[in-house]
Design a protein around this motif. Sequence first.
Motif, PDB file in Angstrom:
ATOM      1  N   ASN A   1       1.200  -1.504   0.052  1.00 55.43           N
ATOM      2  CA  ASN A   1      -0.286   0.017   0.135  1.00 55.43           C
ATOM      3  C   ASN A   1       0.722   1.263   0.022  1.00 55.43           C
ATOM      4  N   LEU A   2       2.479   1.142  -0.312  1.00 51.33           N
ATOM      5  CA  LEU A   2       2.634   2.313   0.093  1.00 51.33           C
ATOM      6  C   LEU A   2       2.967   2.924  -1.629  1.00 51.33           C
ATOM      7  N   SER A   3       2.502   4.310  -1.107  1.00 55.87           N
ATOM      8  CA  SER A   3       2.713   5.044  -1.899  1.00 55.87           C
ATOM      9  C   SER A   3       2.721   6.940  -1.543  1.00 55.87           C
ATOM     10  N   TYR A   4       2.951   7.558  -2.581  1.00 47.19           N
ATOM     11  CA  TYR A   4       3.961   9.311  -1.903  1.00 47.19           C
ATOM     12  C   TYR A   4       2.930   9.982  -3.243  1.00 47.19           C
ATOM     13  N   SER A   5       2.045  10.432  -2.544  1.00 48.53           N
ATOM     14  CA  SER A   5       1.645  11.249  -3.371  1.00 48.53           C
ATOM     15  C   SER A   5       1.304  13.303  -3.350  1.00 48.53           C
ATOM     16  N   GLY A   6       2.961  13.006  -2.280  1.00 46.04           N
ATOM     17  CA  GLY A   6       2.884  14.853  -1.982  1.00 46.04           C
ATOM     18  C   GLY A   6       3.760  15.609  -3.389  1.00 46.04           C
ATOM     19  N   ASP A   7       3.637  16.816  -2.663  1.00 45.79           N
ATOM     20  CA  ASP A   7       4.498  17.649  -3.331  1.00 45.79           C
ATOM     21  C   ASP A   7       6.343  17.099  -3.697  1.00 45.79           C
ATOM     22  N   LEU A   8       6.867  17.627  -4.324  1.00 43.04           N
ATOM     23  CA  LEU A   8       8.600  17.408  -4.667  1.00 43.04           C
ATOM     24  C   LEU A   8       9.288  18.568  -4.472  1.00 43.04           C
ATOM     25  N   PRO A   9      10.172  19.026  -4.215  1.00 42.28           N
ATOM     26  CA  PRO A   9      10.645  20.071  -5.107  1.00 42.28           C
ATOM     27  C   PRO A   9      11.206  19.365  -6.665  1.00 42.28           C
ATOM     28  N   ASP A  10      11.240  20.784  -7.249  1.00 39.13           N
ATOM     29  CA  ASP A  10      11.507  20.667  -8.800  1.00 39.13           C
ATOM     30  C   ASP A  10      13.405  19.645  -8.921  1.00 39.13           C
ATOM     31  N   GLY A  11      13.018  18.430  -9.348  1.00 34.98           N
ATOM     32  CA  GLY A  11      14.329  18.503 -10.346  1.00 34.98           C
ATOM     33  C   GLY A  11      14.833  16.921  -9.210  1.00 34.98           C
ATOM     34  N   PHE A  12      13.677  16.177  -8.264  1.00 36.16           N
ATOM     35  CA  PHE A  12      13.402  15.247  -7.116  1.00 36.16           C
ATOM     36  C   PHE A  12      11.758  13.704  -8.043  1.00 36.16           C
ATOM     37  N   GLU A  13      12.814  13.024  -8.141  1.00 34.63           N
ATOM     38  CA  GLU A  13      11.617  12.401  -8.207  1.00 34.63           C
ATOM     39  C   GLU A  13      11.636  10.915  -7.081  1.00 34.63           C
ATOM     40  N   VAL A  14      10.313  10.635  -7.096  1.00 37.41           N
ATOM     41  CA  VAL A  14      10.043   8.901  -6.183  1.00 37.41           C
ATOM     42  C   VAL A  14      10.029   8.376  -5.954  1.00 37.41           C
ATOM     43  N   LEU A  15      10.517   6.960  -6.606  1.00 41.80           N
ATOM     44  CA  LEU A  15      10.628   5.842  -7.333  1.00 41.80           C
ATOM     45  C   LEU A  15       9.850   4.827  -6.300  1.00 41.80           C
ATOM     46  N   ASN A  16       8.787   3.968  -6.980  1.00 39.52           N
ATOM     47  CA  ASN A  16       8.146   3.051  -5.344  1.00 39.52           C
ATOM     48  C   ASN A  16       8.850   1.319  -6.666  1.00 39.52           C
ATOM     49  N   PRO A  17       9.353   1.010  -5.565  1.00 39.55           N
ATOM     50  CA  PRO A  17       9.869  -0.485  -6.980  1.00 39.55           C
ATOM     51  C   PRO A  17       8.673  -1.442  -6.850  1.00 39.55           C
ATOM     52  N   TYR A  18       8.035  -1.389  -5.656  1.00 40.19           N
ATOM     53  CA  TYR A  18       7.122  -2.030  -6.004  1.00 40.19           C
ATOM     54  C   TYR A  18       5.578  -2.065  -7.520  1.00 40.19           C
ATOM     55  N   LEU A  19       5.407  -1.108  -7.683  1.00 37.35           N
ATOM     56  CA  LEU A  19       5.102  -1.385  -9.032  1.00 37.35           C
ATOM     57  C   LEU A  19       5.523  -1.569  -9.733  1.00 37.35           C
ATOM     58  N   ASP A  20       6.833  -0.839  -9.462  1.00 38.64           N
ATOM     59  CA  ASP A  20       7.603  -0.923 -11.108  1.00 38.64           C
ATOM     60  C   ASP A  20       7.869  -1.708 -11.942  1.00 38.64           C
TER      61      ASP A  20
END
Length: 234
Positions: free
Chosen positions: A15-34
């Motif tokens: 159930n891990l997911s991050y939907s919040g804001d991030l500064p420009d130039g950053f991304e979050v990777l979810n290994p379980y979805l990828d």
Amino acid sequence: MNKTFADQVITFNENLSYSGDLPDGFEVLNPYLDNPETLEVMQKFYHKYYNDSNKRKFIIGINPSRHGAGVTGVPFTDTKRLESVCGIKMKSAHTHEVSSVFMYDMIEDYGGADLFYKDIYINSPFPLATVRKTKNGWLNANYYDDKELFAAVKDFMIDSLKKHISLNLDTSEVFILGKKNAEFISKLNKEAKLFDTMTVLEHPRYIQQYKSKEKQLYIDKYIVALKTKPLNIS
């Protein structure tokens, strides 16, 4: 019927997911979805080592690396150690992660994976992989590398730590990997009052890269710290 420790960790990861804001130039990777196989091997790992309801000590890393938990779904575990030590083969990826080498050498001296994982749970305050865009492409980023990034993910981190604790973790002492990591976990702890005391250990990557000749001293330091106070199993 109560869920086992393994069932709870698997549910958390699924159930891990991050939907919040991030500064420009950053991304979050979810290994379980990828990668669907990441979910599969992660489930096998936790069912193998955490299929009980025991209380465990908590080691906190920084955030998953692209070659360790960012691929296998298991903290500080690359595909080499996942197969050679844990007996779980990953077909879709082959990774070598520096921190994983130290961690599994330490685990062997602790008494082996079965005993170590019976006593210890490892995860990160930000349990998803963070990457930063550079002129050479996307590179690993730590949650504390940028003030805006930390501010953006802080509440998510506190919530994640509370969810980890609810698995049945000992909060009287927590083990933090990395001095800078500890500075930021201390800030979270003052705000959320999660742990009674914090024990700081050098990060495996730092040891492997800069203190390799003294590696056994650091392995011994980890084991002494982790075994000093026996847990009351419940």
